[in-house]
Design a protein around this motif. Structure first.
Motif, PDB file in Angstrom:
ATOM      1  N   ASP A  42       0.835  -1.206   0.000  1.00 43.86           N
ATOM      2  CA  ASP A  42       0.000   0.000   0.000  1.00 43.86           C
ATOM      3  C   ASP A  42       0.870   1.257   0.000  1.00 43.86           C
ATOM      4  O   ASP A  42       0.536   2.255  -0.660  1.00 43.86           O
ATOM      5  CB  ASP A  42      -0.909   0.002   1.225  1.00 43.86           C
ATOM      6  CG  ASP A  42      -2.024  -1.037   1.138  1.00 43.86           C
ATOM      7  OD1 ASP A  42      -2.283  -1.542   0.018  1.00 43.86           O
ATOM      8  OD2 ASP A  42      -2.626  -1.346   2.179  1.00 43.86           O
ATOM      9  N   GLU A  56       0.935   9.888   6.672  1.00 46.78           N
ATOM     10  CA  GLU A  56       0.662  10.510   7.963  1.00 46.78           C
ATOM     11  C   GLU A  56       0.240   9.463   8.987  1.00 46.78           C
ATOM     12  O   GLU A  56       0.579   9.555  10.172  1.00 46.78           O
ATOM     13  CB  GLU A  56      -0.436  11.571   7.826  1.00 46.78           C
ATOM     14  CG  GLU A  56      -0.018  12.811   7.071  1.00 46.78           C
ATOM     15  CD  GLU A  56       0.878  13.733   7.884  1.00 46.78           C
ATOM     16  OE1 GLU A  56       1.163  13.426   9.057  1.00 46.78           O
ATOM     17  OE2 GLU A  56       1.304  14.765   7.325  1.00 46.78           O
ATOM     18  N   LYS A  78       2.067   7.660  -6.344  1.00 46.50           N
ATOM     19  CA  LYS A  78       1.063   8.689  -6.648  1.00 46.50           C
ATOM     20  C   LYS A  78       1.345  10.001  -5.925  1.00 46.50           C
ATOM     21  O   LYS A  78       0.595  10.964  -6.078  1.00 46.50           O
ATOM     22  CB  LYS A  78      -0.331   8.180  -6.264  1.00 46.50           C
ATOM     23  CG  LYS A  78      -0.809   6.998  -7.079  1.00 46.50           C
ATOM     24  CD  LYS A  78      -2.224   6.602  -6.716  1.00 46.50           C
ATOM     25  CE  LYS A  78      -2.324   6.070  -5.290  1.00 46.50           C
ATOM     26  NZ  LYS A  78      -3.698   5.580  -4.984  1.00 46.50           N
ATOM     27  N   GLY A  79       2.398  10.032  -5.107  1.00 46.21           N
ATOM     28  CA  GLY A  79       2.682  11.232  -4.335  1.00 46.21           C
ATOM     29  C   GLY A  79       1.653  11.485  -3.258  1.00 46.21           C
ATOM     30  O   GLY A  79       1.375  12.638  -2.904  1.00 46.21           O
ATOM     31  N   ASP A  80       1.090  10.399  -2.712  1.00 45.66           N
ATOM     32  CA  ASP A  80       0.036  10.502  -1.715  1.00 45.66           C
ATOM     33  C   ASP A  80       0.647  10.631  -0.317  1.00 45.66           C
ATOM     34  O   ASP A  80       0.733   9.666   0.446  1.00 45.66           O
ATOM     35  CB  ASP A  80      -0.867   9.266  -1.792  1.00 45.66           C
ATOM     36  CG  ASP A  80      -2.051   9.323  -0.832  1.00 45.66           C
ATOM     37  OD1 ASP A  80      -2.210  10.359  -0.154  1.00 45.66           O
ATOM     38  OD2 ASP A  80      -2.792   8.324  -0.751  1.00 45.66           O
ATOM     39  N   GLY A  81       1.075  11.838   0.036  1.00 42.53           N
ATOM     40  CA  GLY A  81       1.692  12.050   1.341  1.00 42.53           C
ATOM     41  C   GLY A  81       0.745  11.805   2.494  1.00 42.53           C
ATOM     42  O   GLY A  81       1.171  11.411   3.581  1.00 42.53           O
ATOM     43  N   ALA A  82      -0.561  12.025   2.281  1.00 39.53           N
ATOM     44  CA  ALA A  82      -1.535  11.846   3.357  1.00 39.53           C
ATOM     45  C   ALA A  82      -1.537  10.411   3.869  1.00 39.53           C
ATOM     46  O   ALA A  82      -1.736  10.174   5.066  1.00 39.53           O
ATOM     47  CB  ALA A  82      -2.922  12.241   2.868  1.00 39.53           C
ATOM     48  N   PHE A  83      -1.300   9.447   2.994  1.00 42.79           N
ATOM     49  CA  PHE A  83      -1.264   8.035   3.418  1.00 42.79           C
ATOM     50  C   PHE A  83      -0.201   7.827   4.489  1.00 42.79           C
ATOM     51  O   PHE A  83      -0.406   7.084   5.452  1.00 42.79           O
ATOM     52  CB  PHE A  83      -0.975   7.144   2.211  1.00 42.79           C
ATOM     53  CG  PHE A  83      -0.709   5.701   2.572  1.00 42.79           C
ATOM     54  CD1 PHE A  83      -1.750   4.805   2.697  1.00 42.79           C
ATOM     55  CD2 PHE A  83       0.587   5.243   2.797  1.00 42.79           C
ATOM     56  CE1 PHE A  83      -1.516   3.479   3.043  1.00 42.79           C
ATOM     57  CE2 PHE A  83       0.840   3.926   3.144  1.00 42.79           C
ATOM     58  CZ  PHE A  83      -0.221   3.044   3.263  1.00 42.79           C
ATOM     59  N   SER A 105       5.112  13.769  -1.043  1.00 41.85           N
ATOM     60  CA  SER A 105       3.985  14.482  -1.653  1.00 41.85           C
ATOM     61  C   SER A 105       4.366  15.128  -2.981  1.00 41.85           C
ATOM     62  O   SER A 105       3.491  15.451  -3.789  1.00 41.85           O
ATOM     63  CB  SER A 105       3.462  15.556  -0.690  1.00 41.85           C
ATOM     64  OG  SER A 105       2.987  14.965   0.512  1.00 41.85           O
ATOM     65  N   LYS A 107       6.076  11.927  -8.330  1.00 41.70           N
ATOM     66  CA  LYS A 107       5.139  11.302  -9.258  1.00 41.70           C
ATOM     67  C   LYS A 107       5.890  10.258 -10.061  1.00 41.70           C
ATOM     68  O   LYS A 107       7.003  10.505 -10.535  1.00 41.70           O
ATOM     69  CB  LYS A 107       4.524  12.344 -10.206  1.00 41.70           C
ATOM     70  CG  LYS A 107       3.712  13.425  -9.497  1.00 41.70           C
ATOM     71  CD  LYS A 107       2.475  12.858  -8.811  1.00 41.70           C
ATOM     72  CE  LYS A 107       1.678  13.954  -8.121  1.00 41.70           C
ATOM     73  NZ  LYS A 107       0.515  13.418  -7.375  1.00 41.70           N
ATOM     74  N   ALA A 119       1.033   4.270  -2.760  1.00 41.79           N
ATOM     75  CA  ALA A 119       0.825   5.661  -2.351  1.00 41.79           C
ATOM     76  C   ALA A 119       2.007   6.533  -2.735  1.00 41.79           C
ATOM     77  O   ALA A 119       1.840   7.681  -3.170  1.00 41.79           O
ATOM     78  CB  ALA A 119       0.580   5.719  -0.842  1.00 41.79           C
ATOM     79  N   TYR A 120       3.212   6.001  -2.579  1.00 37.84           N
ATOM     80  CA  TYR A 120       4.420   6.749  -2.945  1.00 37.84           C
ATOM     81  C   TYR A 120       4.408   7.112  -4.425  1.00 37.84           C
ATOM     82  O   TYR A 120       4.705   8.246  -4.806  1.00 37.84           O
ATOM     83  CB  TYR A 120       5.655   5.919  -2.617  1.00 37.84           C
ATOM     84  CG  TYR A 120       6.939   6.498  -3.168  1.00 37.84           C
ATOM     85  CD1 TYR A 120       7.621   7.501  -2.490  1.00 37.84           C
ATOM     86  CD2 TYR A 120       7.454   6.062  -4.381  1.00 37.84           C
ATOM     87  CE1 TYR A 120       8.791   8.050  -3.001  1.00 37.84           C
ATOM     88  CE2 TYR A 120       8.616   6.602  -4.906  1.00 37.84           C
ATOM     89  CZ  TYR A 120       9.280   7.595  -4.214  1.00 37.84           C
ATOM     90  OH  TYR A 120      10.422   8.138  -4.735  1.00 37.84           O
TER      91      TYR A 120
END
Length: 319
Positions: free
Chosen positions: A39, A53, A46-51, A79, A82, A43-44
């Motif tokens: 997971d 947290e 996609k640059g999903d920094g919120a994950f 974040s 990409k 997330a990485y």
């Protein structure tokens, strides 16, 4: 067969015993930790920094091109990443070892075809890589407290360490490429000339230096005393040792002639009163199998055994 001891035991004794047994927390499974890693990788990309947290421990630290980063800095960098993934990551050879009852190290081999962009610069992800994440228990959750990656190198003599990106992780969550002949592991201070000391960190650094000195002297007996019976380790070529016997084999220094070693730039933190992590830079004057020993950033996780600190997990990356 009658248990006389039980006959004389207070009536509530068995219930207390059972209550204590149920309070012992089970270790995580390899599959459970690997699911978190998968997971995180998605997330990485996609640059999903919120994950991250929620996925990262508040004590999280990582190495980005020789600079130590805490949780906030790591989330900020992630974040901004990409990735263009042509072939999804494949996960193999996954192994888990317990550092202590509340700390686990997951190590695996990852291969993928992808390129990631950070601050306008695009680089191809190294593959295959040996990946390691250390997780700590937080209530009912397991959160990452450290992460590292190193290329799997089959022919060290033809390997040239790549030039790092300016500040971005190169693969997964870190740029941790390793090429050294040593006995330790992955992390660095932001200031390459600084040293954080005091209390247990100094004690961990002293054991680390003793281990490097023992490696120099081919002193396997000493190396055994500074490591736990379950000590695991990822070496400079991406090889993984799953237990103390395999780790000592990687540390034996065969083919190495070393004049001196130096462990500097030490810093660290305590994850519990009996578990700590040491970050450092290590250098050695000498050669292994005809190759000059290169400096490394190291990460070593230690546990306290009586009055002694012993290495439970180690990882290397090049400085």
């Amino acid at each position: 067969c009658v248990d006389n001891a039980n006959m004389n035991r207070p009536a509530n004794s068995n219930s207390n015993t059972n209550a204590n047994a149920t309070t012992a927390k089970a270790p995580p499974t390899t599959d459970a930790l690997l699911a978190i890693e998968k997971d995180a990788q998605a997330a990485y990309q996609k640059g999903d920094g919120a994950f991250f947290e929620n996925m990262l421990s508040d004590k999280f630290s990582m190495n980005m091109n020789g600079h130590q980063s805490d949780k906030a800095a790591a989330v900020k960098v992630i974040s901004g990443v990409k990735c263009d993934v042509k072939t999804p990551a494949a996960y193999e050879e996954q192994k888990m070892s317990m550092i202590d009852p509340d700390t686990a190290a997951l190590v695996y081999k990852a291969t993928m075809d992808a390129s990631c962009t950070y601050e306008g610069k695009t680089e191809k992800e190294p593959s295959p890589v040996r990946v390691a994440s250390v997780f700590v228990r937080n209530g009912d959750k397991w959160q990452a407290v450290w992460h590292g990656e190193t290329p799997i190198i089959t022919d060290p003599k033809t390997y040239t360490p790549p030039k790092p990106m300016s500040a971005a992780p190169s693969s997964g969550m870190s740029n941790s490429n390793s090429m050294s002949n040593s006995n330790s592991s992955s992390m660095a201070n932001t200031n390459a000339n600084s040293s954080t000391s005091g209390g247990n960190v100094d004690a961990l650094a002293a054991v680390e230096r003793a281990g490097w000195d023992a490696w120099k002297n081919h002193d396997n007996a000493k190396l055994q005393t500074v490591s736990t019976s379950g000590a695991s380790f990822v070496d400079l070529f991406g090889n993984y040792a799953a237990n103390q016997a395999e780790t000592l084999k990687l540390w034996n220094g065969e083919g190495c002639t070393i004049n001196s070693t130096n462990v500097s730039d030490t810093s660290g933190e305590m994850l519990s009163p009996t578990t700590g992590v040491l970050f450092f830079k290590a250098t050695a004057d000498g050669t292994c199998n005809g190759m000059k020993v290169l400096p490394v950033w190291g990460t070593s996780f230690y546990v306290k055994d009586g009055d002694a600190w012993k290495l439970a997990f180690g990882f290397e990356t090049p400085a």
